[in-house]
Write an enzyme that holds these catalytic residues in place. Structure first.
Site, PDB file in Angstrom:
ATOM      1  N   LYS A  73      58.621 -11.759   6.197  1.00 24.55           N
ATOM      2  CA  LYS A  73      58.276 -12.902   5.264  1.00 24.55           C
ATOM      3  C   LYS A  73      56.823 -12.749   4.745  1.00 24.55           C
ATOM      4  CE  LYS A  73      57.388 -16.844   7.481  1.00 24.55           C
ATOM      5  NZ  LYS A  73      56.022 -16.451   8.033  1.00 24.55           N
ATOM      6  N   THR A  75      55.376  -9.712   4.303  1.00 27.25           N
ATOM      7  CA  THR A  75      55.623  -8.578   3.379  1.00 27.25           C
ATOM      8  C   THR A  75      56.384  -8.953   2.255  1.00 27.25           C
ATOM      9  OG1 THR A  75      56.174  -7.318   5.703  1.00 27.25           O
ATOM     10  CG2 THR A  75      56.808  -6.510   3.699  1.00 27.25           C
ATOM     11  N   ARG A  96      48.052 -16.845   5.185  1.00 27.82           N
ATOM     12  CA  ARG A  96      47.110 -17.140   6.534  1.00 27.82           C
ATOM     13  C   ARG A  96      46.256 -16.104   7.110  1.00 27.82           C
ATOM     14  NH1 ARG A  96      51.166 -19.812  10.033  1.00 27.82           N
ATOM     15  NH2 ARG A  96      52.219 -18.036   9.296  1.00 27.82           N
ATOM     16  N   LYS A 107      53.169 -10.309  18.762  1.00 27.79           N
ATOM     17  CA  LYS A 107      53.654 -10.371  17.466  1.00 27.79           C
ATOM     18  C   LYS A 107      52.827  -9.363  16.536  1.00 27.79           C
ATOM     19  CE  LYS A 107      53.924 -13.540  13.551  1.00 27.79           C
ATOM     20  NZ  LYS A 107      52.888 -13.067  12.448  1.00 27.79           N
ATOM     21  N   ALA A 275      52.940 -22.108  12.767  1.00 24.73           N
ATOM     22  CA  ALA A 275      53.958 -23.363  12.195  1.00 24.73           C
ATOM     23  C   ALA A 275      54.667 -23.951  13.484  1.00 24.73           C
ATOM     24  CB  ALA A 275      54.686 -22.609  11.321  1.00 24.73           C
ATOM     25  N   PHE A 303      56.802 -18.930  10.152  1.00 24.16           N
ATOM     26  CA  PHE A 303      58.243 -18.989  10.808  1.00 24.16           C
ATOM     27  C   PHE A 303      59.279 -19.524   9.903  1.00 24.16           C
ATOM     28  CE2 PHE A 303      55.405 -19.419  14.838  1.00 24.16           C
ATOM     29  CZ  PHE A 303      55.373 -18.060  15.012  1.00 24.16           C
ATOM     30  N   PHE A 383      66.190  -2.848   4.955  1.00 30.40           N
ATOM     31  CA  PHE A 383      66.114  -1.910   5.964  1.00 30.40           C
ATOM     32  C   PHE A 383      66.860  -0.641   5.683  1.00 30.40           C
ATOM     33  CE2 PHE A 383      63.989  -5.387   7.800  1.00 30.40           C
ATOM     34  CZ  PHE A 383      63.305  -5.074   8.986  1.00 30.40           C
ATOM     35  N   TRP A 411      59.179  -3.045   0.715  1.00 31.09           N
ATOM     36  CA  TRP A 411      58.562  -2.294   2.018  1.00 31.09           C
ATOM     37  C   TRP A 411      58.420  -0.924   1.891  1.00 31.09           C
ATOM     38  CZ3 TRP A 411      59.831   1.493   5.515  1.00 31.09           C
ATOM     39  CH2 TRP A 411      58.992   1.405   6.659  1.00 31.09           C
TER      40      TRP A 411
END
Length: 558
Positions: A73, A75, A96, A107, A275, A303, A383, A411
């Site tokens: 998210k 990214t 954030r 994480k 979140a 999230f 991906f 990415w």
């Protein structure tokens, strides 16, 4: 084919002096408080001077429920901001700050990934500009002053059994969830049972992220309820006379942090409530400032959309008068396969049937987001192992939901890999199609608000709350807090409170374990299921692999 790690890519970044980044948004050098060469805070005077300007378009990036396969998210937020700039738009990013707890837990960092990152990555994921330390200090100053007031005669007649204000620490430490303080005799005060929350769950964090300026900040701090008397009347932070000193500690932390992406585009990184246990959005002051300075602002909510986006809409937008013009819902083929029952070890094999089976989670989020009246476009975060057939399966499913899905390769390729998405998002934002409205009205009772989210967002059949909780909610309504929104603390991994229940479950119940009044922040926290406001470390924490190498560089952070 081998890929460079995120940290390798970040170290190769060609960063520009932060003054140049500020100039892109029209921020004079004199209004930047530099922290080194590549990060700075924006002055309160400059921010105040922007208030009469027209707002740009607000784009929210959210996601499906997270899985071990990864969704990307942040990214995507960074990539989309770079993509908008690449197609000639004036765009800024608002995300954030990272908490040390998950960074050293499981994480990892929170600065994006691949060629869609915000830098300096290492500093952002560690101490950054010290905001979290300031929040922790301000919170614990209040804790110390409460106990000190009781020690020196308790003039306010605080009932020591009803002190609701805990202490906080920006680290995962389960041993501190429930503890007893002031042992050791008369000199140490009066023993009482209390505990610690993680800093990102602090009401001070929520207040900093919702306050419009320093005056608003101090008022909200003063409104914090810290304890009750024996007659159940509340004791406020201002009664303890801590609000002024707390504001002093938070004065610099209130100023948004300006950094840059790998492509030297401006990014505001400010505030960091989780979140799953808090409201999960970056600060109002950062977002509203960015909207005055850029034509497009891309921000994220933590999230899955059932948590972060719901709170963004029902809490942040409601409190700040914001309205998103477009929502990007991030999903991956890998996550669809996991939701479809495929084990993480088997994700490399093509499995269109599993993709189709797992799309129910995606469909639920699309439907939920549309219920707020906002247009939704799905971003398929690519991906390398994704096959054309799997991507097409997601796109076909999304089309049947009345939306569209665009493949994003930011990415691997930075802005070049997300230009199609950027172009479409700008078109949607400019179209004026958004008819945003929060999910519930202020006038509903607190329990009705909880039930609305439980049934319309989580698809629960019922809310399970015992008499003590229902009575507490009614007491707060009688005290004048019934108009507040609710902030649901729930597992991020499922629409239900069972983290193992993936997909789009129905027929479940929402058990409410505890409710907390955050009168200063302006919401009621509803703790559901087994969620903890002080997380613990996993069996093998990330901290075990984080170290300095022979060159003095940090290893293991990503």
């Amino acid at each position: 084919m081998s890929f460079k790690t995120d940290i390798e890519i970040a170290r190769e970044a060609s960063k520009r002096p932060i003054q140049e980044i500020g100039a892109k948004l029209g921020i004079p050098e004199a209004d930047l408080l530099p922290f080194g060469h590549d990060k700075a805070k924006v002055s309160a005077d400059f921010i105040a001077a922007q208030r009469g300007k027209k707002d740009g378009k607000l784009i929210l990036v959210t996601a499906i429920n997270p899985t071990p396969a990864g969704e990307g998210k942040t990214t995507t937020t960074v990539g989309l901001g770079d993509g908008l700039n690449a197609i000639g738009k004036k765009a800024a990013i608002c995300i954030r700050e990272a908490s040390l707890g998950p960074c050293f837990g499981m994480k990892g960092g929170a600065a994006g990934g691949g060629y869609a990152q915000v830098v300096p990555m290492e500093e952002m994921n560690l101490h950054f500009t010290g905001d979290f330390h300031a929040i922790t200090s301000a919170h614990n100053l209040l804790s110390a002053m409460i106990d000190n007031h009781i020690y020196w005669g308790n003039e306010l007649e605080i009932d020591e059994r009803r002190v609701t204000w805990k202490r906080v620490l920006d680290m995962n430490d389960r041993a501190l969830r429930d503890c007893v303080t002031s042992l050791g005799g008369v000199a140490n005060g009066f023993p009482r049972q209390t505990g610690f929350d993680i800093t990102v769950a602090s009401e001070v964090m929520a207040i900093l992220c919702l306050a419009m300026d320093l005056d608003d900040l101090q008022k909200r701090l003063g409104d914090i309820i810290v304890a009750y008397r024996r007659d159940r009347s509340p004791i406020y932070c201002r009664d303890i006379k801590a609000d002024g000193a707390m504001t002093v500690l938070l004065q610099q932390a209130m100023q948004p942090n300006l950094v840059q992406t790998l492509e030297n585009n401006p990014a505001f990184v400010h505030g960091g409530p989780f979140a799953n246990i808090a409201h999960g959005c970056n600060s109002v002051i950062a977002t509203t400032t960015a909207l005055k300075l850029a034509d497009y602002v891309v921000t994220e909510a933590g999230f899955g959309a059932d948590l972060g986006a719901e709170k963004f809409m029902n809490i942040k937008c409601r409190k700040a008068g914001l309205a998103p013009d477009c929502v990007v819902l991030v999903a991956t083929v890998r996550a669809m396969k996991m939701n479809g029952g495929v084990a993480k070890t088997d994700l490399a094999a093509e499995n269109v049937d599993a993709v189709n089976a797992g799309c129910a989670n995606l469909g639920r989020h699309i439907e939920n987001l549309k219920s707020f009246g906002v247009p939704v476009v799905v971003g398929i975060n690519h991906f390398s192992g994704d096959t054309d057939a799997e991507v097409e399966a997601v796109q076909t499913y999304v089309k049947k939901q009345g939306s569209e899905a665009i493949l994003c390769k930011h990415w691997a390729h930075g802005s070049e890999g997300v230009k199609e998405m950027a172009t479409r998002v700008a078109e949607i934002a400019d179209s004026g199609a958004s008819q945003f409205a929060p999910l519930y009205k202020d006038e509903l009772s607190l329990m009705e608000k909880i039930e609305t989210i439980a049934k319309r967002i989580y698809r629960a059949d019922e809310v399970l709350a015992d008499k003590k909780i229902r009575d507490q909610l009614r007491q707060w309504e009688e005290a004048g807090y019934g108009h507040l929104p609710v902030c649901m603390a729930k597992t991020q991994y499922s629409f239900s409170t069972d983290p193992n229940l993936r997909g789009a479950p129905v027929g479940h119940s929402l058990p409410v374990r505890e409710v907390r009044l955050s009168a200063g922040a302006g919401f009621v926290v509803v703790v559901c299921g087994e969620i903890m406001t002080m997380p613990g470390l996993p069996r093998v924490p990330s901290a075990e692999a984080i170290m300095l190498n022979e060159d003095g560089q940090i290893e293991g952070l990503f």
